[in-house]
Design a protein around this motif. Structure first.
Motif, PDB file in Angstrom:
ATOM      1  N   VAL A 124      -1.232   9.361 -10.633  1.00  0.00           N
ATOM      2  CA  VAL A 124       0.072   9.759 -10.280  1.00  0.00           C
ATOM      3  C   VAL A 124       1.128  10.065 -11.391  1.00  0.00           C
ATOM      4  N   SER A 125       1.734  11.310 -11.501  1.00  0.00           N
ATOM      5  CA  SER A 125       2.253  11.759 -12.778  1.00  0.00           C
ATOM      6  C   SER A 125       3.528  12.235 -12.416  1.00  0.00           C
ATOM      7  N   GLY A 126       4.592  12.064 -13.156  1.00  0.00           N
ATOM      8  CA  GLY A 126       5.902  12.562 -12.920  1.00  0.00           C
ATOM      9  C   GLY A 126       6.903  11.620 -12.117  1.00  0.00           C
ATOM     10  N   VAL A 127       6.539  10.704 -11.616  1.00  0.00           N
ATOM     11  CA  VAL A 127       7.497   9.615 -11.078  1.00  0.00           C
ATOM     12  C   VAL A 127       6.989   8.251 -11.461  1.00  0.00           C
ATOM     13  N   THR A 128       7.607   7.161 -11.298  1.00  0.00           N
ATOM     14  CA  THR A 128       7.148   5.761 -11.498  1.00  0.00           C
ATOM     15  C   THR A 128       6.641   5.230 -10.291  1.00  0.00           C
ATOM     16  N   LEU A 129       5.394   5.012 -10.361  1.00  0.00           N
ATOM     17  CA  LEU A 129       4.541   4.556  -9.397  1.00  0.00           C
ATOM     18  C   LEU A 129       5.168   3.401  -8.637  1.00  0.00           C
ATOM     19  N   SER A 130       5.982   2.410  -9.486  1.00  0.00           N
ATOM     20  CA  SER A 130       5.937   0.957  -8.960  1.00  0.00           C
ATOM     21  C   SER A 130       7.355   1.243  -7.989  1.00  0.00           C
ATOM     22  N   THR A 131       7.935   2.347  -7.814  1.00  0.00           N
ATOM     23  CA  THR A 131       9.048   2.499  -6.704  1.00  0.00           C
ATOM     24  C   THR A 131       8.385   2.962  -5.429  1.00  0.00           C
ATOM     25  N   TYR A 132       7.405   3.265  -5.557  1.00  0.00           N
ATOM     26  CA  TYR A 132       6.898   3.779  -4.052  1.00  0.00           C
ATOM     27  C   TYR A 132       5.717   2.826  -3.510  1.00  0.00           C
ATOM     28  N   LYS A 162     -11.296  -1.347   8.303  1.00  0.00           N
ATOM     29  CA  LYS A 162     -11.356  -2.859   8.019  1.00  0.00           C
ATOM     30  C   LYS A 162     -12.596  -3.440   7.646  1.00  0.00           C
ATOM     31  N   GLY A 163     -12.595  -4.333   6.715  1.00  0.00           N
ATOM     32  CA  GLY A 163     -13.616  -4.870   6.113  1.00  0.00           C
ATOM     33  C   GLY A 163     -14.674  -3.936   4.990  1.00  0.00           C
ATOM     34  N   ARG A 164     -14.165  -2.800   5.010  1.00  0.00           N
ATOM     35  CA  ARG A 164     -15.050  -1.795   4.187  1.00  0.00           C
ATOM     36  C   ARG A 164     -14.248  -1.269   3.159  1.00  0.00           C
ATOM     37  N   PHE A 165     -13.031  -0.973   3.257  1.00  0.00           N
ATOM     38  CA  PHE A 165     -12.258  -0.363   2.392  1.00  0.00           C
ATOM     39  C   PHE A 165     -11.217  -1.083   1.781  1.00  0.00           C
ATOM     40  N   THR A 166     -10.977  -1.126   0.379  1.00  0.00           N
ATOM     41  CA  THR A 166      -9.898  -2.045  -0.419  1.00  0.00           C
ATOM     42  C   THR A 166      -9.203  -1.186  -1.287  1.00  0.00           C
ATOM     43  N   MET A 167      -7.870  -1.254  -1.105  1.00  0.00           N
ATOM     44  CA  MET A 167      -7.036  -0.629  -2.121  1.00  0.00           C
ATOM     45  C   MET A 167      -6.299  -1.318  -3.255  1.00  0.00           C
ATOM     46  N   SER A 168      -6.327  -0.682  -4.359  1.00  0.00           N
ATOM     47  CA  SER A 168      -5.793  -1.421  -5.483  1.00  0.00           C
ATOM     48  C   SER A 168      -4.798  -0.430  -6.087  1.00  0.00           C
ATOM     49  N   ARG A 169      -3.861  -1.052  -6.720  1.00  0.00           N
ATOM     50  CA  ARG A 169      -2.764  -0.179  -7.614  1.00  0.00           C
ATOM     51  C   ARG A 169      -2.663  -0.812  -8.857  1.00  0.00           C
ATOM     52  N   PHE A 170      -2.238   0.205  -9.856  1.00  0.00           N
ATOM     53  CA  PHE A 170      -2.073  -0.322 -11.423  1.00  0.00           C
ATOM     54  C   PHE A 170      -0.804   0.233 -11.706  1.00  0.00           C
ATOM     55  N   ASN A 171       0.202  -0.170 -11.349  1.00  0.00           N
ATOM     56  CA  ASN A 171       1.770   0.429 -11.456  1.00  0.00           C
ATOM     57  C   ASN A 171       1.729   0.758 -13.117  1.00  0.00           C
ATOM     58  N   TYR A 172       1.243  -0.138 -14.112  1.00  0.00           N
ATOM     59  CA  TYR A 172       1.478   0.040 -15.181  1.00  0.00           C
ATOM     60  C   TYR A 172       0.800   1.346 -15.837  1.00  0.00           C
ATOM     61  N   LYS A 173      -0.109   1.925 -15.234  1.00  0.00           N
ATOM     62  CA  LYS A 173      -0.802   2.899 -15.439  1.00  0.00           C
ATOM     63  C   LYS A 173      -0.630   3.986 -14.537  1.00  0.00           C
ATOM     64  N   ASN A 174       0.385   3.859 -13.444  1.00  0.00           N
ATOM     65  CA  ASN A 174       0.459   4.845 -12.436  1.00  0.00           C
ATOM     66  C   ASN A 174      -0.867   5.372 -11.798  1.00  0.00           C
ATOM     67  N   TYR A 216      -7.015  11.701  -0.055  1.00  0.00           N
ATOM     68  CA  TYR A 216      -5.726  11.942  -0.715  1.00  0.00           C
ATOM     69  C   TYR A 216      -5.057  10.691  -0.925  1.00  0.00           C
ATOM     70  N   CYS A 217      -4.181  10.699  -2.066  1.00  0.00           N
ATOM     71  CA  CYS A 217      -3.253   9.649  -2.195  1.00  0.00           C
ATOM     72  C   CYS A 217      -1.913  10.201  -2.074  1.00  0.00           C
ATOM     73  N   ASN A 218      -0.997   9.443  -1.461  1.00  0.00           N
ATOM     74  CA  ASN A 218       0.531   9.738  -1.366  1.00  0.00           C
ATOM     75  C   ASN A 218       1.310   8.477  -0.927  1.00  0.00           C
ATOM     76  N   THR A 219       2.406   8.733  -0.769  1.00  0.00           N
ATOM     77  CA  THR A 219       3.368   7.784  -0.184  1.00  0.00           C
ATOM     78  C   THR A 219       3.499   8.037   1.048  1.00  0.00           C
ATOM     79  N   PRO A 220       3.581   6.904   2.143  1.00  0.00           N
ATOM     80  CA  PRO A 220       3.780   6.963   3.430  1.00  0.00           C
ATOM     81  C   PRO A 220       5.272   6.754   3.763  1.00  0.00           C
ATOM     82  N   GLU A 221       6.156   6.782   2.795  1.00  0.00           N
ATOM     83  CA  GLU A 221       7.520   6.778   3.024  1.00  0.00           C
ATOM     84  C   GLU A 221       8.273   7.951   3.752  1.00  0.00           C
ATOM     85  N   SER A 222       9.464   8.239   3.831  1.00  0.00           N
ATOM     86  CA  SER A 222       9.866   9.367   4.804  1.00  0.00           C
ATOM     87  C   SER A 222       9.668  10.637   3.878  1.00  0.00           C
ATOM     88  N   ARG A 223       9.751  10.588   2.373  1.00  0.00           N
ATOM     89  CA  ARG A 223       9.472  11.864   1.677  1.00  0.00           C
ATOM     90  C   ARG A 223       8.336  11.765   0.958  1.00  0.00           C
TER      91      ARG A 223
END
Length: 115
Positions: free
Chosen positions: A23-31, A64-76, A94-101
């Motif tokens: 993810v580029s152009g935004v700070t991942l840790s805010t989402y 469930k039981g098959r997929f695992t998500m991880s995130r590394f905010n320090y490297k977006n 795809y990745c994206n934020t499920p937030e309203s925008r």
């Protein structure tokens, strides 16, 4: 803002893949971030999401039981470890934020599960 997913490919049933999304152009840790998929002829669906603090906030029953998500905010970057893949997991992921925008959608990465 760019979301660049990678790591897809052709895998046999029962196999594994690890997807990454830079993810580029935004700070991942805010989402809250999530992974979506869109199978042929179907709508894009959210399959898993994770808070900034790495707590899973949503997990679709079929993964469930098959997929695992991880995130590394320090490297977006977020990742999706997919195990015991099934033909019905075939989709563009795809990745994206499920937030309203949502952020601008990237091209996604194709995952094909077939023998």
């Amino acid at each position: 803002v760019q979301l660049q997913a990678s790591g897809g490919g052709l895998v046999q049933p029962g196999g594994s893949l690890r997807l990454a999304c830079e993810v580029s152009g935004v700070t991942l840790s805010t989402y809250v971030m999530g992974w979506y998929r869109q199978a042929p002829g179907k709508q894009r669906e959210l399959i898993i999401s994770m808070s900034s603090g790495s707590s899973t906030t949503y997990l679709e029953d079929s993964v469930k039981g098959r997929f695992t998500m991880s995130r590394f905010n320090y490297k977006n970057t977020v990742s999706l470890q997919m195990n015991n893949l099934k033909p019905e997991d075939t989709a563009v992921y795809y990745c994206n934020t499920p937030e309203s925008r949502p952020l601008p959608w990237g091209q996604g990465t194709q995952v094909t599960v077939s023998s």
